[in-house]
Design a protein around this motif. Sequence first.
Motif, short mmCIF file in Angstrom:
data_model
loop_
_atom_site.label_atom_id
_atom_site.label_comp_id
_atom_site.label_asym_id
_atom_site.label_seq_id
_atom_site.Cartn_x
_atom_site.Cartn_y
_atom_site.Cartn_z
N PHE A 61 -3.80 -21.07 16.96
CA PHE A 61 -3.64 -19.58 16.63
C PHE A 61 -2.73 -19.58 15.29
N GLU A 62 -3.04 -18.26 14.64
CA GLU A 62 -2.34 -18.02 13.62
C GLU A 62 -1.37 -16.79 14.26
N ALA A 63 0.22 -16.87 13.93
CA ALA A 63 0.92 -15.92 14.42
C ALA A 63 1.23 -14.90 13.44
N VAL A 64 0.89 -13.56 13.56
CA VAL A 64 1.00 -12.75 12.39
C VAL A 64 1.95 -11.71 12.79
N PHE A 65 3.07 -11.64 11.85
CA PHE A 65 4.21 -10.62 12.06
C PHE A 65 3.77 -9.56 11.20
N GLU A 66 3.42 -8.28 11.48
CA GLU A 66 3.07 -7.03 10.73
C GLU A 66 4.32 -6.45 10.20
N ALA A 67 4.15 -5.71 9.07
CA ALA A 67 5.11 -4.82 8.62
C ALA A 67 5.82 -3.91 9.54
N PRO A 68 7.16 -3.93 9.62
CA PRO A 68 7.87 -3.07 10.66
C PRO A 68 7.33 -1.48 10.60
N ILE A 69 7.18 -0.97 11.87
CA ILE A 69 6.92 0.46 11.94
C ILE A 69 8.26 1.30 11.56
N PRO A 70 8.56 2.38 10.77
CA PRO A 70 9.62 3.03 10.73
C PRO A 70 9.75 3.62 11.89
N HIS A 71 11.46 3.90 11.99
CA HIS A 71 11.89 4.75 13.33
C HIS A 71 11.36 6.18 12.82
N GLY A 72 11.36 6.87 13.86
CA GLY A 72 10.75 8.34 14.00
C GLY A 72 10.64 9.04 15.35
N ASP A 73 9.81 9.79 15.56
CA ASP A 73 9.27 10.13 16.85
C ASP A 73 8.93 8.86 17.63
N PRO A 74 9.36 8.54 18.59
CA PRO A 74 8.98 7.62 19.52
C PRO A 74 7.34 7.74 19.82
N VAL A 75 6.78 8.71 20.27
CA VAL A 75 5.22 8.84 20.51
C VAL A 75 4.59 8.32 19.21
N GLU A 76 4.96 9.21 17.95
CA GLU A 76 4.16 8.56 16.74
C GLU A 76 4.46 7.13 16.42
N MET A 77 5.65 6.62 16.85
CA MET A 77 5.51 5.27 16.59
C MET A 77 4.42 4.48 17.50
N MET A 78 4.66 4.89 18.69
CA MET A 78 3.64 4.27 19.46
C MET A 78 2.05 4.62 19.15
N ARG A 79 1.86 5.60 18.53
CA ARG A 79 0.59 5.88 17.82
C ARG A 79 0.23 4.80 16.77
N GLU A 80 1.37 4.67 15.93
CA GLU A 80 1.10 3.73 14.87
C GLU A 80 0.79 2.12 15.49
N ALA A 81 1.63 1.85 16.62
CA ALA A 81 1.41 0.62 17.29
C ALA A 81 0.03 0.43 17.86
N THR A 82 -0.37 1.72 18.34
CA THR A 82 -1.84 1.30 19.00
C THR A 82 -2.73 1.18 17.95
N ARG A 83 -2.63 1.84 16.64
CA ARG A 83 -3.37 1.87 15.44
C ARG A 83 -3.74 0.25 15.21
N ARG A 84 -2.53 -0.45 14.97
CA ARG A 84 -2.37 -1.75 14.62
C ARG A 84 -3.10 -2.63 15.77
N LEU A 85 -2.96 -2.34 17.17
CA LEU A 85 -3.86 -3.05 17.83
C LEU A 85 -5.46 -2.73 17.69
#
Length: 310
Positions: free
Chosen positions: A249-273
Motif C-alpha cells: 500500500f501507499e498511505a496518502v494523506f491529503e491536504a486538510p479540508i478547511p473548517h466551515g459549514d459541516p455539510v460543505e466539509m463532508m461534500r468536499e470529503a465525498t469529492r476526495r473519495l
Amino acid sequence: MGSKEAKTRGGWSDWLTDRVARGLIATALALPHRTRVRLMGWLLRRVVGPLAGYRQRAMENLAHVWPDMPEAERRRIAEAACDNAGRTMIENYDVAGLLDRMKDAKVSGAGLPEIERARAEGRPVLFVTGHYGNFEAPRAALVARGWRIGGLYRPMANPFFNAHYAANMHSLSDPVFEQGRRGTMGLLRHIREGGMGVLLFDVYSSDGTPIDFLGQPAPTLSSTAEIAVKTGALFVPFFGVRQPDGVSFEAVFEAPIPHGDPVEMMREATRRLEARIAEDPGQWFWLHRRWKPKRQAKRQRKRAAANIGP
C-alpha cells in the motif's frame, strides 16, 4: 429466552456463522502472507461473493450510479471489489503483520507536513476516510511510526463475530469507541484533549444529509466535520491505496479540508473519495448498501405527507 433477547444476543445461526468465520480466519492466518491474502481475495471473489449475494449487490450499486456501464464491466468491478474486501479482512486480522509491513510503506500527500506540525504542537487531528483500498493501512503506517490514533467503529450485527472484530480493532491502537452517542462522546473527548482519531464516513445513515455521491444522493452524517469544528482539529482525508502487486500500500494523506459549514466539509470529503474511486473503482467497497434508493424515496414521501419538506 424471548425472541427479542435471542436476537440481541445472537442465535444459533449467528453462532454457526461465527464458528465458520473464525475457522476460516485461523486457517488463513496459518498460511504465508501473500498466499493468505490472495486466497481470501479469491474466496470472496469466486465463492463467498456470489453465494452471499455480495457480487450481485455490487453490480446493482454500479448500475444505480453508472446505468450506461456495460454489464461485463460492472461484473469486473464487482469481482474486484469482492477480491479487495477479502484481502482487506485478512490483512486487518494480522495486526502485528500489518504494522510491520506498513512501517516501511510509502507515505505521501500534501497533508503530511500539516499533521506532523500538529503532532509537534499537540494539536488534535481528525482523519476521515472511506472503505477504499485498505482503510486501516494509513492508520497502521502512523501507529508503526509511534503515533497514537483512535477511532470509532460500527459494531457487526452478529454479536459473536463482533466480539473478536472489536478486540482486533483495539489491538491496532487505542482508544477505539463503538459507534453511538457514548462512543461519539468518548472520541470527542479524546480529540478535544489533543488526540488523533479516524472516522469512516461512506456508510448509509438515515439521519444523514443527502449528499451526491457518484451522482446519486447518499445520506451522510455531518457529525464527523462537526467534531473537527468543535475541537479545532485538522480535518484530513487519507487513503490506503492498494498497489498493483495486490499486497502492498501507499498511505496518502491529503491536504486538510478547511473548517466551515459541516455539510460543505463532508461534500468536499465525498469529492476526495470520488476522485479515488475514479482512479480505481474496484478498490471501493461496492458490497455495502450506500444509497438505499427505495428507503430514501419512502422517507421523502413520509416527509411530504407530513408537510416537512425534503
